[in-house]
Write an enzyme that holds these catalytic residues in place. Structure first.
Site, mmCIF file in Angstrom:
data_model
loop_
_atom_site.group_PDB
_atom_site.id
_atom_site.type_symbol
_atom_site.label_atom_id
_atom_site.label_comp_id
_atom_site.label_asym_id
_atom_site.label_seq_id
_atom_site.Cartn_x
_atom_site.Cartn_y
_atom_site.Cartn_z
ATOM 1 N N LYS A 77 0.844 -1.200 0.000
ATOM 2 C CA LYS A 77 0.000 0.000 0.000
ATOM 3 C C LYS A 77 0.876 1.246 0.000
ATOM 4 O O LYS A 77 1.904 1.284 0.694
ATOM 5 C CB LYS A 77 -0.907 -0.024 1.244
ATOM 6 N N SER A 152 -9.761 1.790 2.810
ATOM 7 C CA SER A 152 -8.908 2.581 1.946
ATOM 8 C C SER A 152 -7.859 1.768 1.180
ATOM 9 O O SER A 152 -7.328 2.243 0.186
ATOM 10 C CB SER A 152 -8.182 3.648 2.767
ATOM 11 N N SER A 176 -9.984 -0.468 6.999
ATOM 12 C CA SER A 176 -9.357 -0.297 5.678
ATOM 13 C C SER A 176 -8.638 -1.521 5.113
ATOM 14 O O SER A 176 -8.227 -1.497 3.958
ATOM 15 C CB SER A 176 -8.379 0.872 5.719
#
Lengths: 466, 92
Positions: A77, A152, A176
């Site tokens: 990420k 997210s 997330s």
């Protein structure tokens, strides 16, 4: 359900020389070229580095020096720092920001010889539930390109689901990891707060953020978790206390919180979760109802605490030290113009909400009150865990929604986090496990929550159904 | 509904600006969110302690040793061996 090729299978194939790490890495890079334009899971791909690392991994394998992750291609990420690589956090503010050191989790992966293929898309500063808040454009759900992958960490979830990496890392502040895992039919683990170092994670909300894995199976999630966990001198909140007790499903008691099955829960999701609970009962677990009476306050509590912390954490992005800088005649104008042009709409909204609840006259009513409610939420879980080993429920109240469906209504987007946020407030470990595709072919996940440091119990329970 | 002046005040405190054309929508969304989080007021928190951390945390001490740090490379300008940053202190 087709799980795709797992870390365990790749390990066997690499060790038996069925293919080399180099061949595998090139294969993944080709798949990224083929699929990333339509999914937009990766923001940056490190082709040359990945090939170099794959060659080194092959050397290690040849020498008999391979760890479990040596030669396994993964995705990270884009809020986790890699030395010398761009780290944007999905924001214009950090569009050209280069990581100056490796995050603790990256050092761990590099030590093991994992191949980092690239960085994945995310909601700006991890603020969002759909990956639509990325400055670089949304990621699309591999199961339906018109729908969101969740957020997210949507890029990481979509990359694992599309099998353009073997596993991925994400971060979970209010859901997330678990919500996108659920939306993309992958396994996603949010570890106990402190078990994985946050050193090198661009923070959103320091008391809630936690790094964790996305994987194709529960077993793979455990492999990655074991590789990245541990005490780190650079994160004073990190600990080394994950428990590992014996496991016997016949002696396991699972709690079903009645509050998690109320209004707003999609009927198909509800039925799928109830069916999974039935599967556990048939497998020999005892199922009992539990109550988490303060969970109705969790989402409000989360949005006060997370945004308050974010408003302080993001204050440093002012155009003076690093990141995007706008011009201005006066110093105040430089601050104002940099932040106004550098941050997206949702980030601005959350900074302002946090600023409001911390401001004079509102601090007691909002922030202080939320800290007290946080105690109540943690107590609810402690009480439930006196009686049960783990808690089962839905991850998301809704199925993956269409791109653009909720962007105009921030509160309805926030409600997507209703079942995941209490876990972060209480610092507990929880996992999202795929259970079913809806009639329309959309993924549904099961949420399993365990007491602090009981990740291994979580894995053992999750493995029963996936 | 939150007052427009209040929105302007928070904007100022946050060092942020919302475009004039978007301010009405912002005011409406912000009010809805505030309204939602205000539900917390109903919770009975008498004698309940505040909890800012979910696990027990305590100060961790270490020796004060220098370590490698490359952050300085991020500063874009250099002049005669000095790093050039914007002026943040005002003239008297």
């Amino acid at each position: 359900m087709n799980k795709g090729i797992t870390i365990k299978e790749i390990r066997e194939n690499l060790d038996s020389k069925k293919y080399s790490a180099l061949e595998l890495t090139k294969d993944y890079l080709d798949k990224i070229k083929e699929w990333n334009p339509s999914i937009h899971a990766f923001l940056d791909v490190f082709e040359e580095d990945a090939i170099e690392e794959a060659k080194k991994a092959d050397e290690r394998i040849k020498k008999g020096d391979a760890h479990i992750l040596t030669g396994i291609p993964c995705a990270i990420k884009d809020n986790i720092l890699i030395k010398g690589k761009r780290c944007t956090a999905g924001s214009k503010m950090l569009e050209n920001y280069i990581g100056t050191y490796d995050a603790f989790v990256i050092s761990k992966l590099k030590e093991q010889g994992a191949i980092i293929l690239g960085k994945t898309n995310m909601d700006e500063f991890a603020m969002g539930s759909s990956t639509e808040n990325s400055y670089f454009g949304p990621t699309r759900n591999p199961f339906d390109l018109n729908r969101v992958p969740g957020g997210s960490s949507g890029g990481s979830a979509a990359a694992v689901a599309a099998d353009i990496c073997a596993f991925a890392l994400g971060s979970d502040t209010g859901g997330s990891i678990r919500q996108p895992a659920s939306f993309c039919l992958t396994v996603g683990l949010k570890p106990t707060y402190g078990t994985v170092s946050r050193n090198g994670l661009i923070t959103y909300s320091s008391s809630l953020d936690q790094i964790g894995p996305f994987a194709k199976t529960v077993e793979d999630a455990k492999i990655v978790f074991d590789a990245i966990k541990g005490r780190d001198p650079c994160d004073s909140t990190s600990v080394d206390v994950v428990k590992n007790n014996g496991f016997d499903l016949k002696k396991i008691k699972l709690g079903i919180p009645k509050e998690y099955f109320g209004d707003g829960l999609d009927l198909e999701v509800k039925e799928a979760v109830e069916k999974a609970i039935e599967d556990y009962r048939e497998a020999g677990a005892e199922i009992v109802e539990v109550s988490l009476p303060n969970s109705k306050y969790a989402l409000a509590c989360y949005y006060i605490i997370a945004t308050a912390e974010a408003s302080a954490n993001l204050a440093r992005l002012d155009g003076i030290r690093y990141g995007f800088e706008a011009s201005g005649d006066k110093l105040e104008d430089i601050y104002l113009n940099t932040r106004t042009q550098g941050f997206g709409e949702e980030v601005k909204r959350r900074i302002m909400l946090g600023t409001y609840t911390l401001s004079s006259g509102y601090y007691d009513a909002y922030y202080k009150k939320a800290l007290k409610v946080r105690s109540l939420i943690k107590k609810d879980f402690e009480k439930a865990f006196e009686e049960v080993d783990a808690i089962l429920g839905p991850v998301s109240p809704i199925l993956p929604f269409e791109i653009g469906e909720k962007t105009n209504d921030p509160l309805s987007m926030y409600l997507a986090d209703i079942y995941t946020t209490p876990v972060n407030l209480a610092g507990l470990p929880a996992i999202s496990v795929p259970i079913k595709l809806s009639k329309e072919g959309l993924p549904i996940g099961l949420h399993i929550i365990a007491p602090h440091y009981e990740e291994n119990k979580l894995f053992n329970i999750a493995k029963i159904i996936y | 509904m939150i007052d427009k002046n209040e929105v302007l005040k928070i904007m100022n405190l946050s060092r942020l600006k919302i475009e004039d054309s978007k301010i009405d929508k912002f005011q409406k969304d912000f009010s809805e969110i505030l309204n939602y989080v205000s539900e917390l007021k109903e919770a009975d928190t008498e004698n309940i302690p505040e909890m800012s951390h979910s696990i027990d945390v305590k100060n961790v001490e270490r020796e004060d040793l220098a370590c490698e740090y490359n952050g300085i490379n991020l500063i874009p300008k250099e002049k005669q061996g000095y790093l050039v940053v914007k002026k943040i202190l005002k003239d008297e």
